[in-house]
Design a protein around this motif. Structure first.
Motif: not given
Length: 386
Positions: A325-353
């Motif tokens: 697979w090919e993986m690409e991580i996207e986010y608008r950053g840098p992320i401003q602190a504080p960051v809380i565990a569990g916060d949805r802060i990015a997106q993973l795009r998976l491509t095949l072929g």
């Protein structure tokens, strides 16, 4: 302004054995060219399996009644309506709607329950049952339509507007898109599964001595199919919003503008079968797996681990080679602190072929508090020395 940060990598998944590469092209979706709008979505993965003009606006006709049912379900869930509540059908509604298009054939003075009106809406597409529901629940058609539009906005149906409770021709006030109807289909089956099972998928309805059948082309004809609604007007053509579930996979489909009922119905059945048969689900990554890091601004740490909040499952074409697979991580950053565990802060795009197969959210795996004075100095030195 924060920039869009990207991280790319190729990776192999030992936990997911590779399927043999197919020597044949994938079987195309069985949607003829004379159906201008079509969409098939796998709700269990969020993937679009087939799309044709999914944002094109069209007149939904009686498919409008799915929003009327959704609105009633929401009021029942909120305690504003009860299925056993009765409504005395007034003479003015009989005069306006008796035998006007598809009908439950309500008569003035009859007292159907909210539950009976819902069956009249979902099973025999009653125009009269729809307006009766509107008046029973909110006192007027205007109030009901406003509620329908508020619900559409809440669901993110940006290409939709309702001008009536039943989809009867209204000079173009009512319109929608396949993408919006798929959102509505997802909402009604996922938010109100008990009510959906209770009121959708019935093959016939008897009111007084009048027995009618449901024109849903897939329920009882496609394994796992349970609704939802057909529609037809001369200006809209033949339309259908349908759904089926097999082995934990639920598909929602939309067809619009079909030239005749037979073409719509045969295509609806074929498209659902294709969605189940031409794709299979594969576990791509388990839940809570770290897949990369995101930069953090003014934090006690300069970055935070990103992880999958739940298992990543994809519907893949039969015979696809998933060894890489090919993986690409996207986010608008840098992320401003504080960051809380569990916060949805990015997106993973998976491509095949080279084709995007799936986009899933990523969450922070740990909490990163704001930096204290000493840490801010240290972070500044790191940037200066980098």
């Amino acid at each position: 302004m924060k920039a869009l940060a990207l991280a790319s990598a190729a990776f192999c998944l030992a936990a997911t054995p590779a399927l043999p590469a197919s020597s044949q092209a994938p079987v195309p979706a069985p949607v003829p060219e004379d159906i201008p709008v079509g969409l098939l979505v796998d709700l269990s993965t969020g993937q679009t399996l087939f799309s044709r003009e999914e944002t094109r606006r069209f007149v939904p006709a009686s498919v409008t009644k799915v929003m009327t049912a959704y609105t009633a379900f929401k009021l029942i869930d909120e305690g504003e309506l009860r299925p056993d509540m009765r409504f005395e059908y007034p003479e003015e509604l009989e005069d306006a709607w008796y035998n006007e298009g598809s009908n439950m054939f309500l008569r003035a003075g009859e007292q159907p329950t909210i539950g009976q009106l819902l069956l009249g809406i979902t099973t025999v597409s009653g125009n009269d049952a729809s307006v009766a529901m509107a008046v029973a629940a909110t006192g007027s058609l205007e109030n009901w339509v406003a509620l329908m539009n508020a619900n559409a906005a809440e669901l993110g149906m940006r290409d939709t507007h309702f001008g009536s409770a039943n989809g009867y021709p209204d000079g173009g006030q009512t319109y929608t898109s396949a993408r919006d109807l798929a959102k509505l289909g997802r909402a009604i089956v996922e938010q109100y599964p008990g009510l959906y099972d209770r009121y959708f998928g019935h093959r016939s309805l008897r009111w007084r001595d009048i027995a009618q059948v449901n024109h849903d082309p897939v329920t009882g004809r496609v394994d796992g199919a349970d609704g939802m609604k057909t529609g037809y007007t001369r200006e809209a053509g033949f339309t259908f919003l349908g759904s089926a579930e097999r082995n934990g996979r639920r598909l929602v489909m939309v067809l619009a503008g079909a030239p005749d009922g037979r073409t719509r119905d045969e295509t609806a059945r074929a498209l659902l079968e294709w969605g189940f048969d031409a794709f299979e689900q594969e576990l791509i990554m388990p839940a809570r797996v770290g897949v990369g890091r995101a930069l953090v601004q003014d934090g006690a740490e300069s970055s935070v681990v990103l992880r999958t909040p739940k298992p990543v499952i994809a519907a893949l074409p039969q015979g696809a080679d998933t060894s890489r697979w090919e993986m690409e991580i996207e986010y608008r950053g840098p992320i401003q602190a504080p960051v809380i565990a569990g916060d949805r802060i990015a997106q993973l795009r998976l491509t095949l072929g080279g084709e995007t197969m799936l986009e899933v959210p990523l969450e922070a795996a740990e909490t990163v508090p704001q930096a204290n004075a000493f840490q801010r100095v240290a972070n500044a030195l790191k940037k200066w020395l980098a």
